[in-house]
Design a protein around this motif. Structure first.
Motif, PDB file in Angstrom:
ATOM      1  N   LEU A 801      37.642  41.470  34.456  1.00 24.36           N
ATOM      2  CA  LEU A 801      37.187  41.681  35.827  1.00 24.36           C
ATOM      3  C   LEU A 801      35.656  41.631  35.847  1.00 24.36           C
ATOM      4  O   LEU A 801      35.007  42.039  34.885  1.00 24.36           O
ATOM      5  N   GLU A 802      35.107  41.152  36.961  1.00 26.45           N
ATOM      6  CA  GLU A 802      33.646  41.102  37.097  1.00 26.45           C
ATOM      7  C   GLU A 802      33.015  42.473  36.822  1.00 26.45           C
ATOM      8  O   GLU A 802      31.976  42.586  36.201  1.00 26.45           O
ATOM      9  N   VAL A 803      33.684  43.522  37.336  1.00 27.63           N
ATOM     10  CA  VAL A 803      33.149  44.885  37.169  1.00 27.63           C
ATOM     11  C   VAL A 803      32.981  45.198  35.689  1.00 27.63           C
ATOM     12  O   VAL A 803      31.972  45.765  35.257  1.00 27.63           O
ATOM     13  N   ALA A 807      29.512  45.896  33.614  1.00 25.42           N
ATOM     14  CA  ALA A 807      29.314  47.157  32.891  1.00 25.42           C
ATOM     15  C   ALA A 807      28.852  46.864  31.466  1.00 25.42           C
ATOM     16  O   ALA A 807      27.971  47.537  30.928  1.00 25.42           O
ATOM     17  N   ILE A 808      29.440  45.817  30.847  1.00 22.68           N
ATOM     18  CA  ILE A 808      29.084  45.505  29.456  1.00 22.68           C
ATOM     19  C   ILE A 808      27.672  44.939  29.375  1.00 22.68           C
ATOM     20  O   ILE A 808      26.909  45.237  28.464  1.00 22.68           O
ATOM     21  N   LEU A 809      27.306  44.130  30.382  1.00 25.11           N
ATOM     22  CA  LEU A 809      25.958  43.554  30.365  1.00 25.11           C
ATOM     23  C   LEU A 809      24.912  44.516  30.920  1.00 25.11           C
ATOM     24  O   LEU A 809      23.734  44.216  30.923  1.00 25.11           O
ATOM     25  N   GLY A 810      25.399  45.673  31.438  1.00 26.22           N
ATOM     26  CA  GLY A 810      24.454  46.661  31.979  1.00 26.22           C
ATOM     27  C   GLY A 810      23.830  46.228  33.291  1.00 26.22           C
ATOM     28  O   GLY A 810      22.704  46.590  33.591  1.00 26.22           O
ATOM     29  N   LEU A 811      24.576  45.425  34.079  1.00 32.29           N
ATOM     30  CA  LEU A 811      24.031  45.014  35.383  1.00 32.29           C
ATOM     31  C   LEU A 811      24.456  46.019  36.441  1.00 32.29           C
ATOM     32  O   LEU A 811      25.618  46.425  36.474  1.00 32.29           O
ATOM     33  N   LEU A 828      43.701  36.799  43.151  1.00 35.06           N
ATOM     34  CA  LEU A 828      43.379  36.607  41.731  1.00 35.06           C
ATOM     35  C   LEU A 828      42.803  37.890  41.144  1.00 35.06           C
ATOM     36  O   LEU A 828      43.198  38.343  40.063  1.00 35.06           O
ATOM     37  N   GLU A 829      41.871  38.524  41.884  1.00 34.04           N
ATOM     38  CA  GLU A 829      41.301  39.784  41.385  1.00 34.04           C
ATOM     39  C   GLU A 829      42.382  40.844  41.243  1.00 34.04           C
ATOM     40  O   GLU A 829      42.367  41.651  40.322  1.00 34.04           O
ATOM     41  N   ARG A 830      43.338  40.805  42.205  1.00 33.22           N
ATOM     42  CA  ARG A 830      44.416  41.785  42.144  1.00 33.22           C
ATOM     43  C   ARG A 830      45.252  41.561  40.883  1.00 33.22           C
ATOM     44  O   ARG A 830      45.649  42.493  40.198  1.00 33.22           O
ATOM     45  N   TYR A 881      37.846  41.878  24.429  1.00 27.27           N
ATOM     46  CA  TYR A 881      37.838  42.936  25.443  1.00 27.27           C
ATOM     47  C   TYR A 881      39.200  43.592  25.597  1.00 27.27           C
ATOM     48  O   TYR A 881      39.314  44.642  26.212  1.00 27.27           O
ATOM     49  N   ARG A 882      40.262  42.977  25.059  1.00 21.59           N
ATOM     50  CA  ARG A 882      41.568  43.648  25.072  1.00 21.59           C
ATOM     51  C   ARG A 882      41.814  44.402  23.760  1.00 21.59           C
ATOM     52  O   ARG A 882      42.471  45.432  23.729  1.00 21.59           O
TER      53      ARG A 882
END
Length: 1199
Positions: A801-803, A807-811, A828-830, A881-882
């Protein structure tokens, strides 16, 4: 060397410098000119005369600066080989330049002054005091010539202090010599600085009003500023007695200067450094003079004047300094006042507190936040916290906090006086938001401290504010929320007030319950407030969220009046199904979702913290929940499960195994029916059927509204959420007697540990096979042939997810979007959210199963094989990431809660292959990253922070930390890790690393660690991973592994027959780590210690280690022989550990990596001079000192 030669060369140099500095020059032309200049500096024998010629006043500033740079280069790199007379010639000429070689103080460029003072300091660092005893006298003489020279002398003294004391950029012995001599002469230096300051300030004050004298006044002012800057470089480290000499004359002058606009910032800076001094309390007592009438008067009037002028940057900077001065004063006061000290509370404490409060109520959010830590210290202080003046401040402080908690002052807005200050302090709204959130948290802590001293006042204020908010009309402000017409956005005036009031009441009410005795609690007032809140109705999701928080904050009053519980439950249940528009088809916004989630978590919290109180109302609660669950579309799956979790928490209070088991069976019946149906069985065990069932193979025309398979997905989610909720919450009674009486105790382990049974075990294990089938299917979805079966709309359904990416890139997240946008914008996001949550929850169930069902879970037949064929299948295709959450939420808790009896049958068969695989995977990933960084050096790297590569690299870093953490947790007992000086943080790589990190002797292997290391292949995987990881480019992981893991693992296998190649490989691994991480002090110290341990322990048995040492670049063979002979001859080994370690560190210096900025730097060599006689310290002027050549030289530099 003829004059023509010099002037000819100088002409060429002038041309070259002009080309370099001319913006119109071509790149090639500029490079040639630069090369010519650099070669001249390196090789030309007549640098000194050329430099002096170029530095003449008649040249342009750029050329003069270059001439002086040449002279600086000569002093730094050629001094040691210069004949004595040439040194004297250069030194006399440089002093001549200071005397009459510069323009006047107001005309001269600051970079010329700077480089000139640097040359003198470089000479001082090489020759003073031994060969240039009169240096201070010469500077004093120069300063008598006028302002221009005095300012340069100040620059020299400041630069000298910075190089010698602050940055310590010279060899130890020279540093000691110079610092010692400075200290001996400090009285003279201080008196020189103070006199210069006083005289120039007096002249400036006399002349500044006379226009004809303006330039002279400005010159005196400049010297005053320089004197203050120089003082700031000394006040930090000289003996406190110099600062407090003459009845604190220096402090008095600084206070006077606070009201002099041109000098006030420098004066405040000096004052701040002085007041912040640590040291013996006895020496710090004179600083209390600043609480006297005179000092207080000057400080306060300066603050009032600066503030009265409106927002001018210069005045604002001064106010910040002044605020820091007051904070530091508060800290000194707290340190000096104590039960055992003879310092009295100053008479002016009231005045001080008033002025401090003025900063807390200033429009600048930054100034308000600067005062919080000091308020906390004052409220905590054992003497001051009883002082009536401070107690009288509490209502004022709380009143100020009521204003300060309101989130206004965004730099992009203009809705508050704070906004224009924020534009100075913050780059963006996101920046301000992050600052404000931490400021608010800090205020919460300080308010709680204040309420500990006066709980009733805080409660009373909270009550008044709450009543006011409940009756105030809603003001949504100019921006309407996208959630609906007439609703608040997060910037609406009404919401920011509600939000602040809620935070305030939460902080003070919780503290009141902690502070007051039971019978002192104002129950009636509390219940009145609760009723007002319960009767308040609103359709605004943001305000309703605040209302729910207030219900939770006031809930402890219900423990005194249980009859109000049904009303509270009704309020919360009504909010669980909150909608802005009933029956609306539009997706819910995050604000609405937050309200519903908030209500659910309030119910869970209530059942968790007050189960005894809720138990009598269990039936009512159960009926509420049943009613909500009967309509499949009313709640999201997460909401349904939250309510079921609340019921399970209360059922734990039955304290009756059979009754609770029957209840859980009834509760889970719908889930069991769905989960065990034939269709579900088919879907869960076949990836293709699964993709089709959840609708991920479709192509969808309208990705916002259309979602035909939403219901199917929600059914799967519902089952998984419920299983998780039950496994997480169902427990046996904590008290042994109750567990025994309720039928939960089934026996005891051989070790005497009681064995309990969980009432949910039977229900959960029934559903276990299908859960593993789902996990297996989910892992297989990542196979390329399965990914190909995803529909066009859902090709990226398995992506992050974009979120998560942000979070990982610290944006930072954009502020408004959070509340106003729908939770998922597209189908798609869902779908991404579904896969991500499902994956995590399945592993959460497995991670919780061990602690929850204990032996009933660990003895499931063939558990290891079942897990290996489901959770650990197809790992090659599972993205980082999984894999990360799987290790964290499943493997780690499973292993940690497993009783030793099952290590052999369950944990080792599972971890062995896993660790082997993880090592292989990480090695490949790091190899790719290292190759990439080599390629990038030729090719301009993509500088875009969102780029895929950065994300992948950061993920590899995080996965590495997860893996190393898992290995450490499995293998090393926590005894060792707790004393470790670094904290485990998933933060940035440039952490402030602790420098002293010798691991404690008690880092031992755990039982599980011993069990794992007995199996050869597992042991190899562990050791190889630990030692290879030292050279992976992740500083944090390297430091943790070095300090916690490497030595205990190696120690375990020392007794066996290690192959010489293996020993060399381990040792080389550590040296490679030093090559990669040597630039970070923390890592370097830990790795050097580890290399030293290995060498000391293994060198006697393995001569191969010496061969490895001999390959280190620039190693001194004789020094190595010496170290080795001492090590191998036990009779000789008398040297202290620290000395041996330092010797060893010197040996391996060649392989310790340097930061990029230092790799190509030309080394400066400063020779030691004959040591100053330690025994007697005669005056230096008469001392006959030997120089290096042994000639008796009185001085090298005749004045």
């Amino acid at each position: 060397m003829s004059a023509e030669q010099v002037s000819g060369l100088c002409e060429q140099l002038v041309k070259a410098v002009t080309v370099i500095m001319d913006p119109a020059s071509t790149q090639r032309y500029r490079l040639e000119a630069l090369k010519f200049c650099e070669e001249f500096k390196e090789k030309c024998p007549i640098c000194v005369p050329c430099g002096l010629k170029l530095a003449e006043k008649t040249q342009t500033a750029i050329v003069r600066h270059f001439g002086l740079q040449i002279l600086e280069h000569v002093v730094k790199f050629r001094w040691n080989n210069m004949p004595r007379l040439e040194k004297v010639y250069l030194k006399n000429n440089v002093m001549g330049l200071i005397s009459n070689g510069t323009q006047s103080i107001l005309e001269e460029e600051s970079h010329i002054k700077d480089v000139l003072s640097r040359i003198v300091v470089e000479m001082i660092k090489r020759e003073w005091p031994q060969h240039w005893p009169d240096m201070l006298k010469e500077l004093d003489t120069l300063s008598k010539q006028g302002e221009t020279q005095t300012e340069l002398v100040m620059f020299i003294l400041l630069r000298l202090a910075e190089d010698v004391v602050t940055f310590q950029t010279l060899p130890t012995q020279r540093r000691r010599d110079i610092q010692q001599t400075l200290t001996q002469n400090m009285e003279k230096i201080f008196s020189f600085l103070l006199t210069a300051l006083q005289q120039n300030v007096n002249k400036y004050r006399r002349m500044k009003t006379d226009l004809a004298q303006e330039p002279k006044a400005q010159a005196n002012c400049r010297v005053g500023i320089a004197a203050l800057n120089t003082l700031a470089g000394y006040i930090d480290w000289v003996a406190l007695s110099h600062i407090t000499a003459d009845n604190c004359k220096l402090l008095e002058m600084l206070c006077l200067l606070l009201n002099e606009p041109e000098l006030q910032i420098g004066a405040a800076e000096c004052l701040l450094i002085a007041v912040s001094r640590k040291g013996k309390l006895e020496d710090r007592k004179p600083l209390m003079v600043l609480f006297g009438d005179v000092a207080m008067h000057y400080i306060l009037s300066a603050a009032q004047t600066a503030d009265g002028e409106g927002l001018v940057e210069k005045h604002y900077v001064f106010l910040k300094r002044l605020c820091q001065v007051l904070c530091a004063l508060g800290s000194q006061l707290c340190a000096l006042l104590g039960s055992d000290s003879d310092v009295e509370t100053p008479a002016n404490v009231g005045k001080y507190l008033d002025s401090f409060l003025a900063f807390t109520t200033h429009p600048s959010q930054f100034l308000r936040s600067s005062t919080q830590i000091t308020w906390g210290a004052l409220f905590r202080h054992e003497v001051l916290s009883r002082d009536p003046l401070l107690l009288a401040m509490i209502p004022k402080y709380l009143r100020a906090s009521m204003t300060n908690l309101v989130k206004v002052g965004f730099p992009s807005k203009a809705d508050s006086p704070s906004c224009e200050y924020s534009r100075f302090d913050f780059d963006s709204d996101e920046d301000f938001n992050a600052f404000f959130n931490s400021f608010r948290a800090q205020q919460g802590e300080v308010m709680r401290m204040a309420c500990r001293l006066d709980p009733r006042t805080g409660f009373q204020m909270a009550g008044e504010w709450l009543k006011y908010q409940l009756t105030a009309p809603v003001d949504t402000g100019p921006m309407n929320s996208k959630t609906g017409e007439g609703l608040c956005s997060i910037f609406s005036p009404s919401f920011v007030q509600w939000d602040a009031m809620t935070f305030f009441s939460e902080s003070v009410i919780s503290q009141m319950f902690r502070t007051l005795d039971k019978d002192e609690i104002p129950v009636n007032d509390g219940i009145d407030l609760l009723q007002l809140v319960l009767n308040f109705e609103t359709k605004d999701p943001l305000i309703l969220s605040c209302v729910l928080t207030n219900v939770s904050a006031l809930f402890p009053f219900v423990t005194y009046r249980p009859e109000y519980l049904p009303q509270v439950l009704s309020k919360l249940f009504a909010s669980v199904t909150f909608e802005v528009v009933e029956e609306s088809k539009a997706p819910r916004t995050r604000a609405v979702k937050n309200v519903r989630r908030h209500a659910c978590s309030s119910i869970i919290k209530m059942c968790r913290d007050y189960p005894q109180l809720v138990l009598p109302n269990f039936e009512m609660l159960y009926n509420h929940v049943k009613q909500l669950l009967s309509n499949e579309l009313l709640l999201t799956q997460m909401e349904k499960c939250a309510l079921m979790e609340a019921l399970v928490l209360i059922s734990n209070q039955f304290k009756d195994y059979e009754r609770q088991k029957a209840f859980l069976e009834e509760l889970m019946a719908p889930v069991a029916g769905l989960w065990l149906s034939a269709e579900m069985q088919r879907v869960l065990s076949d990836p293709e059927a699964f993709i089709s069932y959840v609708g991920a193979d479709n192509k969808i025309a309208d990705p916002v509204l259309e979602d035909p398979s939403g219901l199917n997905r929600s059914r799967i989610s519902f089952c998984v959420y419920t299983i998780l909720g039950v496994v997480k919450r169902a427990r046996w009674p904590a008290a042994m007697e109750e567990a025994k009486a309720g039928g939960f105790l089934v026996g005891f382990m051989p070790s005497g540990t009681p064995i309990f049974r969980n009432p949910c075990t039977e229900q959960v294990l029934k559903l276990f096979d299908n859960l593993l089938a789902l996990i297996r299917t989910h892992n297989n979805l990542y196979m390329p042939e399965m990914v190909a079966k995803l529909g066009e709309t859902f090709a990226k359904a398995l992506d992050m997810l974009e979120v998560e990416k942000n979070a990982i890139l610290g944006l930072p997240q954009p502020l408004l979007e959070l509340y106003d946008s729908p939770v998922y914008k597209t189908v798609l996001e869902r779908m991404q959210g579904f896969f991500c949550t499902l994956y995590d929850n399945c592993f959460h169930i497995l991670g919780n199963a061990g602690p929850s069902m204990q032996q009933d879970f660990y003895t499931v037949e063939g558990l290891a094989a079942q897990l290996l064929s489901s959770a650990f299948i197809n790992l090659n295709n599972i993205p980082d990431y999984r894999l990360r959450p799987m290790l964290r939420v499943f493997v780690k808790p499973l292993v940690l809660s497993c009783p030793p009896e099952y290590y052999e049958t369950l944990v080792c068969p599972m971890l062995g292959p896993l660790f082997t695989y993880l090592h292989m995977r990480l090695s490949q990933k790091w190899q790719v990253i290292n190759q990439r960084s080599m390629l990038c050096e030729d090719d301009a790297a993509d500088d875009n922070p969102e780029s895929q590569e950065m994300l992948e690299e950061q993920l590899v870093r995080l996965l590495t930390r997860e893996v190393m953490d898992l290995i450490t947790v499995c293998c090393v007992s926590k005894k060792g890790a707790e004393h470790n000086s670094t904290v485990a943080v998933d933060g940035d790589d440039d952490e402030a690393m602790a420098t002293e990190v010798a691991p404690p002797a008690s880092a031992e292997l755990t039982e599980l660690g011993k069990c794992l290391t007995q199996q050869e292949d597992v042991c190899t995987a562990l050791l190889v991973t630990a030692y290879t990881s030292l050279s992976w480019k992740d500083t944090l992981s390297c430091q943790r592994t070095t300090t916690q893991l490497c030595w205990p693992l190696l120690k375990q296998v020392l007794s066996g027959n290690l192959l010489p190649d293996a020993v060399s490989w381990f040792f080389t691994g550590v040296l490679k780590g030093l090559q990669t991480h040597g630039q970070h002090d923390g890592c370097m110290a830990a790795l050097v210690h580890l290399a030293f341990q290995i060498y000391e322990a293994l060198r006697p048995r393995y001569a191969e280690l010496k061969a490895v040492m001999e390959q280190i670049p620039d190693i001194q063979k004789d020094s190595l022989e010496q170290f080795d002979s001492k090590l191998l001859n036990p009779a000789l080994q008398k040297v202290a550990d620290k000395r041996r370690k330092d010797h060893f560190k010197r040996l391996i210096t060649g392989c310790i990596g340097k930061p990029l900025g230092e790799q190509f730097r030309k080394d400066v060599h400063i020779r030691n001079l004959p040591s100053l006689f330690k025994k007697v310290k005669p005056s230096l002027e008469t001392d006959v000192l030997e120089n290096e050549d042994g000639e008796g030289l009185n001085t090298l530099f005749e004045p």
